[in-house]
Design a protein around this motif. Structure first.
Motif, PDB file in Angstrom:
ATOM      1  N   UNK A   1     -70.893 -16.013  15.692  1.00 44.52           N
ATOM      2  CA  UNK A   1     -71.688 -14.615  15.186  1.00 44.52           C
ATOM      3  C   UNK A   1     -72.278 -13.955  16.435  1.00 44.52           C
ATOM      4  N   UNK A   2     -72.943 -15.034  17.146  1.00 47.30           N
ATOM      5  CA  UNK A   2     -73.626 -14.337  18.494  1.00 47.30           C
ATOM      6  C   UNK A   2     -72.861 -13.265  19.336  1.00 47.30           C
ATOM      7  N   UNK A   3     -71.488 -14.118  19.470  1.00 46.73           N
ATOM      8  CA  UNK A   3     -70.343 -13.424  20.467  1.00 46.73           C
ATOM      9  C   UNK A   3     -70.155 -11.872  19.749  1.00 46.73           C
ATOM     10  N   UNK A   4     -69.787 -12.040  18.379  1.00 49.51           N
ATOM     11  CA  UNK A   4     -69.418 -10.976  17.602  1.00 49.51           C
ATOM     12  C   UNK A   4     -70.285  -9.705  17.642  1.00 49.51           C
ATOM     13  N   UNK A   5     -71.577 -10.134  17.593  1.00 49.37           N
ATOM     14  CA  UNK A   5     -72.788  -9.257  17.486  1.00 49.37           C
ATOM     15  C   UNK A   5     -72.905  -8.750  18.881  1.00 49.37           C
ATOM     16  N   UNK A   6     -72.616  -9.233  19.745  1.00 46.11           N
ATOM     17  CA  UNK A   6     -72.619  -8.407  21.169  1.00 46.11           C
ATOM     18  C   UNK A   6     -71.300  -7.438  21.292  1.00 46.11           C
ATOM     19  N   UNK A   7     -70.376  -7.583  20.527  1.00 44.38           N
ATOM     20  CA  UNK A   7     -69.036  -6.807  20.641  1.00 44.38           C
ATOM     21  C   UNK A   7     -68.105  -7.111  21.365  1.00 44.38           C
ATOM     22  N   UNK A   8     -67.994  -8.543  21.495  1.00 45.08           N
ATOM     23  CA  UNK A   8     -67.016  -8.918  22.444  1.00 45.08           C
ATOM     24  C   UNK A   8     -65.862  -9.937  21.691  1.00 45.08           C
ATOM     25  N   UNK A   9     -64.723 -10.089  22.116  1.00 39.91           N
ATOM     26  CA  UNK A   9     -63.875 -10.751  21.496  1.00 39.91           C
ATOM     27  C   UNK A   9     -64.262 -12.389  21.447  1.00 39.91           C
ATOM     28  N   UNK A  10     -63.821 -12.919  20.711  1.00 40.58           N
ATOM     29  CA  UNK A  10     -64.163 -14.483  20.562  1.00 40.58           C
ATOM     30  C   UNK A  10     -63.271 -15.193  21.361  1.00 40.58           C
ATOM     31  N   UNK A  11     -63.549 -16.004  22.276  1.00 41.97           N
ATOM     32  CA  UNK A  11     -62.967 -16.822  23.073  1.00 41.97           C
ATOM     33  C   UNK A  11     -62.987 -18.393  22.524  1.00 41.97           C
TER      34      UNK A  11
ATOM     35  N   UNK B   1     -71.129 -24.018  16.034  1.00 41.65           N
ATOM     36  CA  UNK B   1     -69.933 -23.253  16.342  1.00 41.65           C
ATOM     37  C   UNK B   1     -69.978 -21.928  15.850  1.00 41.65           C
ATOM     38  N   UNK B   2     -70.575 -21.921  14.529  1.00 44.06           N
ATOM     39  CA  UNK B   2     -70.807 -20.777  13.576  1.00 44.06           C
ATOM     40  C   UNK B   2     -71.724 -19.834  14.201  1.00 44.06           C
TER      41      UNK B   2
ATOM     42  N   UNK C   1     -78.178 -21.195  22.032  1.00 44.00           N
ATOM     43  CA  UNK C   1     -76.777 -20.475  22.098  1.00 44.00           C
ATOM     44  C   UNK C   1     -76.804 -19.171  22.960  1.00 44.00           C
ATOM     45  N   UNK C   2     -77.895 -18.568  22.617  1.00 37.14           N
ATOM     46  CA  UNK C   2     -77.878 -17.116  23.267  1.00 37.14           C
ATOM     47  C   UNK C   2     -77.939 -17.187  24.781  1.00 37.14           C
ATOM     48  N   UNK C   3     -78.732 -17.914  25.382  1.00 35.39           N
ATOM     49  CA  UNK C   3     -78.780 -18.338  26.868  1.00 35.39           C
ATOM     50  C   UNK C   3     -77.642 -18.920  27.390  1.00 35.39           C
ATOM     51  N   UNK C   4     -76.764 -19.883  26.538  1.00 35.49           N
ATOM     52  CA  UNK C   4     -75.461 -20.214  27.309  1.00 35.49           C
ATOM     53  C   UNK C   4     -74.276 -19.177  27.293  1.00 35.49           C
ATOM     54  N   UNK C   5     -74.615 -18.273  26.084  1.00 37.87           N
ATOM     55  CA  UNK C   5     -73.468 -17.315  26.314  1.00 37.87           C
ATOM     56  C   UNK C   5     -73.720 -16.393  27.236  1.00 37.87           C
TER      57      UNK C   5
END
Length: 343
Positions: free
Chosen positions: A294-304, A289-290, A333-337
């Protein structure tokens, strides 16, 4: 910074000197050439000053000692999850080595654990802590077993090429960094060809290798690491209770006796030339989950939070009964995002 301003002021002063001096008349072209020549000469001196030259062009050991250690510690603290042993060992080993002006041998680190636990990620952070360009630096050299050494019948050729490559690059930059990935897929005996470079020699054919760093990455020994982690969990102890002494000796023996490892009966282990066997513990649900956050935030998106939990839930875990550890770590993780977010 003050030195840099001083050099620039000197360059400007030299350039303007002909205009301020009450000299005899000079041809316009000659005056232009004189000004240009003076400025160019001063600028050349400015750029050739070692530290300032490295401001424009990458130099060997770009970040020195404490700066490299601080960058390494900061990045590991912020970006690496669930690996308290790795954080502690890597920082101490690299910091101590960089600060040692009289090292007796190169630094050799062997990183072990399942896929997705952070081995490549940590080697990348080490490279970035020493060189601004990280893995893209001309002083950082990566080898992937299945890519660079694919054929068993060419081992003799590979040994010669590998030795020549290391010798040539350390001659150019003593603080060269060499990363060997997929050691568990490397042909047995090949890695032993670099044994002389890792040993306690002051010079080999006029070249010192004592400032170089070697990092080996392998899945070998992951079973032994998991076995120790599970024993702690089943006895009601946290993963943070695990100490390096609980794993390191058993890990080195396991790797040495693993026929599917490039370290199988390796003289590097037999001669104690590997300074640290670094165990990467299998990652738990909370660590996945961590990674997602971090991957979502690094892409500049709000965390859902719903999506974050869904991705972590979709990962597969082992052992089958307890379902404690992610069998792919954070690797997918990257591919699932990409599937869940409309990037």
């Amino acid at each position: 910074m003050n030195l840099r301003r001083g050099v620039l002021r000197a360059a400007l002063g030299l350039a303007l000197l002909p205009l301020l001096s009450p000299a005899s008349a000079v041809e316009p072209i000659s005056l232009g050439l004189a000004i240009a020549g003076a400025a160019a000469s001063a600028l050349t001196g400015f750029i050739s000053y070692p530290r300032l030259y490295c401001y424009f062009k990458e130099c060997c050991l770009q970040r020195r000692d404490q700066r490299a250690a601080a960058a390494l510690q900061g990045d590991l603290d912020k970006k690496l999850f669930g690996q308290h042993l790795v954080n502690k060992v890597i920082v101490k080993a690299v910091r101590g080595f960089l600060n040692n002006s009289n090292a007796k041998k190169p630094l050799a680190l062997s990183l072990h654990g399942w896929t997705g636990t952070g081995k490549n990620f940590v080697s990348k952070i080490v490279a970035e802590s020493i060189y601004k360009r990280g893995l893209q630096s001309k002083f950082v050299h990566q080898f992937v077993a299945t890519l660079h050494f694919p054929h068993a019948h060419s081992i003799s050729l590979y040994k010669d090429q590998l030795q020549s490559w290391i010798r040539g690059n350390v001659s150019i930059c003593p603080r060269s960094l060499f990363i060997f990935d997929e050691m568990d897929k490397m042909h047995a005996g090949l890695i032993d060809s670099i044994k002389p470079f890792l040993d306690y020699y002051e010079l080999l054919d006029g070249v010192s290798y004592r400032q170089a760093i070697f990092i080996f990455l392998s899945n070998a020994g992951a079973e032994k690491i998991t076995e120790v982690a599970l024993d702690f969990w089943r006895n009601g102890r946290t993963r943070e209770d695990i100490q390096l002494t609980d794993i390191q000796n058993a890990l080195s023996v396991s790797v040495f006796n693993n026929k599917n490892s490039g370290f199988w009966h390796s003289t590097l282990i037999d001669r104690n030339l590997i300074d640290y066997f670094v165990p990467f513990l299998p990652l738990e649900y909370k660590h996945v989950k961590m990674c997602v956050r971090v991957e979502i935030e690094s892409r500049g998106y709000a965390v859902d939070e719903d999506i974050l939990t869904r991705i972590a839930d979709e990962m597969t875990y082992f052992p089958r009964e307890e379902r404690i550890y992610s069998d792919k770590g954070c690797k997918t993780v990257d591919a699932k995002l990409d599937y869940y977010y409309d990037f």
